[in-house]
Write a protein that holds these residues in place. Sequence first.
Motif, PDB file in Angstrom:
ATOM      1  N   LEU A 161       0.825  -1.201   0.000  1.00 15.17           N
ATOM      2  CA  LEU A 161       0.000   0.000   0.000  1.00 15.17           C
ATOM      3  C   LEU A 161       0.863   1.256   0.000  1.00 15.17           C
ATOM      4  CD1 LEU A 161      -3.056  -0.487   2.398  1.00 15.17           C
ATOM      5  CD2 LEU A 161      -2.994  -0.587  -0.089  1.00 15.17           C
ATOM      6  N   LYS A 162       0.430   2.224  -0.783  1.00 15.37           N
ATOM      7  CA  LYS A 162       0.981   3.574  -0.736  1.00 15.37           C
ATOM      8  C   LYS A 162      -0.054   4.444  -0.022  1.00 15.37           C
ATOM      9  CE  LYS A 162       1.039   3.970  -5.148  1.00 15.37           C
ATOM     10  NZ  LYS A 162       1.196   4.552  -6.504  1.00 15.37           N
ATOM     11  N   VAL A 163       0.405   5.338   0.824  1.00 23.23           N
ATOM     12  CA  VAL A 163      -0.527   6.172   1.577  1.00 23.23           C
ATOM     13  C   VAL A 163      -0.081   7.624   1.535  1.00 23.23           C
ATOM     14  CG1 VAL A 163      -1.089   4.265   3.142  1.00 23.23           C
ATOM     15  CG2 VAL A 163       0.688   5.904   3.779  1.00 23.23           C
ATOM     16  N   ILE A 164      -1.019   8.522   1.826  1.00 20.29           N
ATOM     17  CA  ILE A 164      -0.711   9.939   2.001  1.00 20.29           C
ATOM     18  C   ILE A 164      -0.928  10.262   3.470  1.00 20.29           C
ATOM     19  CG2 ILE A 164      -1.340  12.307   1.402  1.00 20.29           C
ATOM     20  CD1 ILE A 164      -2.170  11.297  -1.341  1.00 20.29           C
ATOM     21  N   THR A 187       5.361   4.446   0.894  1.00 16.32           N
ATOM     22  CA  THR A 187       5.119   3.026   0.664  1.00 16.32           C
ATOM     23  C   THR A 187       5.235   2.272   1.978  1.00 16.32           C
ATOM     24  OG1 THR A 187       5.989   3.146  -1.589  1.00 16.32           O
ATOM     25  CG2 THR A 187       5.873   0.970  -0.583  1.00 16.32           C
ATOM     26  N   CYS A 188       4.243   1.431   2.277  1.00 16.32           N
ATOM     27  CA  CYS A 188       4.180   0.727   3.556  1.00 16.32           C
ATOM     28  C   CYS A 188       4.732  -0.697   3.405  1.00 16.32           C
ATOM     29  CB  CYS A 188       2.746   0.694   4.058  1.00 16.32           C
ATOM     30  SG  CYS A 188       2.039   2.329   4.324  1.00 16.32           S
ATOM     31  N   ASN A 189       6.025  -0.847   3.617  1.00 24.13           N
ATOM     32  CA  ASN A 189       6.661  -2.158   3.569  1.00 24.13           C
ATOM     33  C   ASN A 189       6.360  -2.904   4.877  1.00 24.13           C
ATOM     34  OD1 ASN A 189       7.915  -1.505   1.076  1.00 24.13           O
ATOM     35  ND2 ASN A 189       9.534  -0.434   2.170  1.00 24.13           N
ATOM     36  N   VAL A 190       5.847  -4.121   4.755  1.00 20.97           N
ATOM     37  CA  VAL A 190       5.480  -4.912   5.933  1.00 20.97           C
ATOM     38  C   VAL A 190       6.029  -6.321   5.761  1.00 20.97           C
ATOM     39  CG1 VAL A 190       3.611  -5.666   7.435  1.00 20.97           C
ATOM     40  CG2 VAL A 190       3.330  -3.578   6.079  1.00 20.97           C
ATOM     41  N   ASN A 191       6.655  -6.853   6.802  1.00 18.63           N
ATOM     42  CA  ASN A 191       7.178  -8.220   6.755  1.00 18.63           C
ATOM     43  C   ASN A 191       6.047  -9.232   6.906  1.00 18.63           C
ATOM     44  OD1 ASN A 191       9.736  -7.094   6.642  1.00 18.63           O
ATOM     45  ND2 ASN A 191      10.124  -7.362   8.828  1.00 18.63           N
ATOM     46  N   ALA A 192       6.253 -10.428   6.391  1.00 24.14           N
ATOM     47  CA  ALA A 192       5.310 -11.518   6.629  1.00 24.14           C
ATOM     48  C   ALA A 192       5.145 -11.707   8.134  1.00 24.14           C
ATOM     49  CB  ALA A 192       5.812 -12.805   5.982  1.00 24.14           C
ATOM     50  N   GLY A 193       3.900 -11.770   8.589  1.00 22.80           N
ATOM     51  CA  GLY A 193       3.633 -11.875  10.023  1.00 22.80           C
ATOM     52  C   GLY A 193       3.410 -10.529  10.689  1.00 22.80           C
ATOM     53  N   GLY A 194       3.576  -9.459   9.935  1.00 23.32           N
ATOM     54  CA  GLY A 194       3.349  -8.118  10.463  1.00 23.32           C
ATOM     55  C   GLY A 194       1.974  -7.602  10.101  1.00 23.32           C
ATOM     56  N   ILE A 195       1.615  -6.470  10.691  1.00 21.92           N
ATOM     57  CA  ILE A 195       0.325  -5.849  10.391  1.00 21.92           C
ATOM     58  C   ILE A 195       0.520  -4.377  10.062  1.00 21.92           C
ATOM     59  CG2 ILE A 195      -0.904  -7.412  11.954  1.00 21.92           C
ATOM     60  CD1 ILE A 195      -1.249  -4.987  13.866  1.00 21.92           C
ATOM     61  N   MET A 196      -0.433  -3.849   9.311  1.00 23.11           N
ATOM     62  CA  MET A 196      -0.562  -2.414   9.108  1.00 23.11           C
ATOM     63  C   MET A 196      -1.937  -2.029   9.629  1.00 23.11           C
ATOM     64  SD  MET A 196      -0.738  -0.225   5.575  1.00 23.11           S
ATOM     65  CE  MET A 196      -1.200   1.516   5.614  1.00 23.11           C
ATOM     66  N   PHE A 197      -2.002  -0.986  10.466  1.00 23.69           N
ATOM     67  CA  PHE A 197      -3.297  -0.493  10.928  1.00 23.69           C
ATOM     68  C   PHE A 197      -3.502   0.900  10.352  1.00 23.69           C
ATOM     69  CE2 PHE A 197      -0.071   0.235  14.184  1.00 23.69           C
ATOM     70  CZ  PHE A 197      -0.175   1.592  14.438  1.00 23.69           C
ATOM     71  N   MET A 198      -4.748   1.244  10.043  1.00 23.21           N
ATOM     72  CA  MET A 198      -5.021   2.505   9.372  1.00 23.21           C
ATOM     73  C   MET A 198      -6.464   2.942   9.584  1.00 23.21           C
ATOM     74  SD  MET A 198      -5.197   1.115   5.405  1.00 23.21           S
ATOM     75  CE  MET A 198      -6.175   2.471   4.748  1.00 23.21           C
ATOM     76  N   ARG A 199      -6.691   4.239   9.402  1.00 18.47           N
ATOM     77  CA  ARG A 199      -8.035   4.786   9.398  1.00 18.47           C
ATOM     78  C   ARG A 199      -8.597   4.681   7.978  1.00 18.47           C
ATOM     79  NH1 ARG A 199     -10.016   4.938  14.498  1.00 18.47           N
ATOM     80  NH2 ARG A 199      -8.744   6.241  15.901  1.00 18.47           N
TER      81      ARG A 199
END
Length: 242
Positions: A161-164, A187-199
């Motif tokens: 995901l790309k975010v502003i 750009t939201c780089n996330v490892n396997a097993g990780g999470i991204m939280f967002m509104r």
Amino acid sequence: MINNVNNKARLYKDGYGIINEVYTKEEIDAILIEIAKADTSNATFRKTDNLFAIRQFLKEIPAVKQILFNDKLKGIINELFGDRYFTVKSIYFDKPQKSNWFVAWHQDLTISVDKKTDTPGYGPWTVKQNQFTVQPPINILENNFTICIHLDDTGEGNGALKVISGSHLKGIYRPETIDWQKETEHTCNVNAGGIMFMRPLLLHASNRTTNNKTRKVIHIEFSNTELPKGLKWAEKQMVFTI
């Protein structure tokens, strides 16, 4: 150690955050085993050369709930948002190695409900795969949050995901009005097993895959708001009783 004080501050200011090492490799493997058992003939499954998706994921594959809502994830949710939240939507995305599928800049402006009703402040309405969706009053969107659980290492090359940052604080923000002289994408780089939280009001997008790697993500939306009389969340499930 997870620094949820910093994560909470970032959630307010930027509208998103990343936490790695929420799931072990064994937990990821167990999730994928349950997905592989699923009957893909149901209407909630979508399979093309560019994408495999399962809508109403927690309903279709209930065996994953015990794995997904482990003590670490419950602790993160409780510290960042509180213990009154429940799930209201869930989707599994599997973007293949050679996928041309991409997502343009957008905000998540709709919620999934059980039926269409004439409810003041709710609209427009859409129907997708027998699922009613509607745009609710903005205060509901401002209060909701999303967690994306990554089952693969995800970076720019396979559609991270790309975010502003901060765009969630600007209300309804139409993509065609983005001022790139003032805004910067991340750009939201996330490892396997990780999470991204967002509104959900955070502007976000996703590129095509260019590095021949898969991107498997479980997208879960949460709310703590009861809908007006006559309207119900389509996929409501409690978190802290799992």
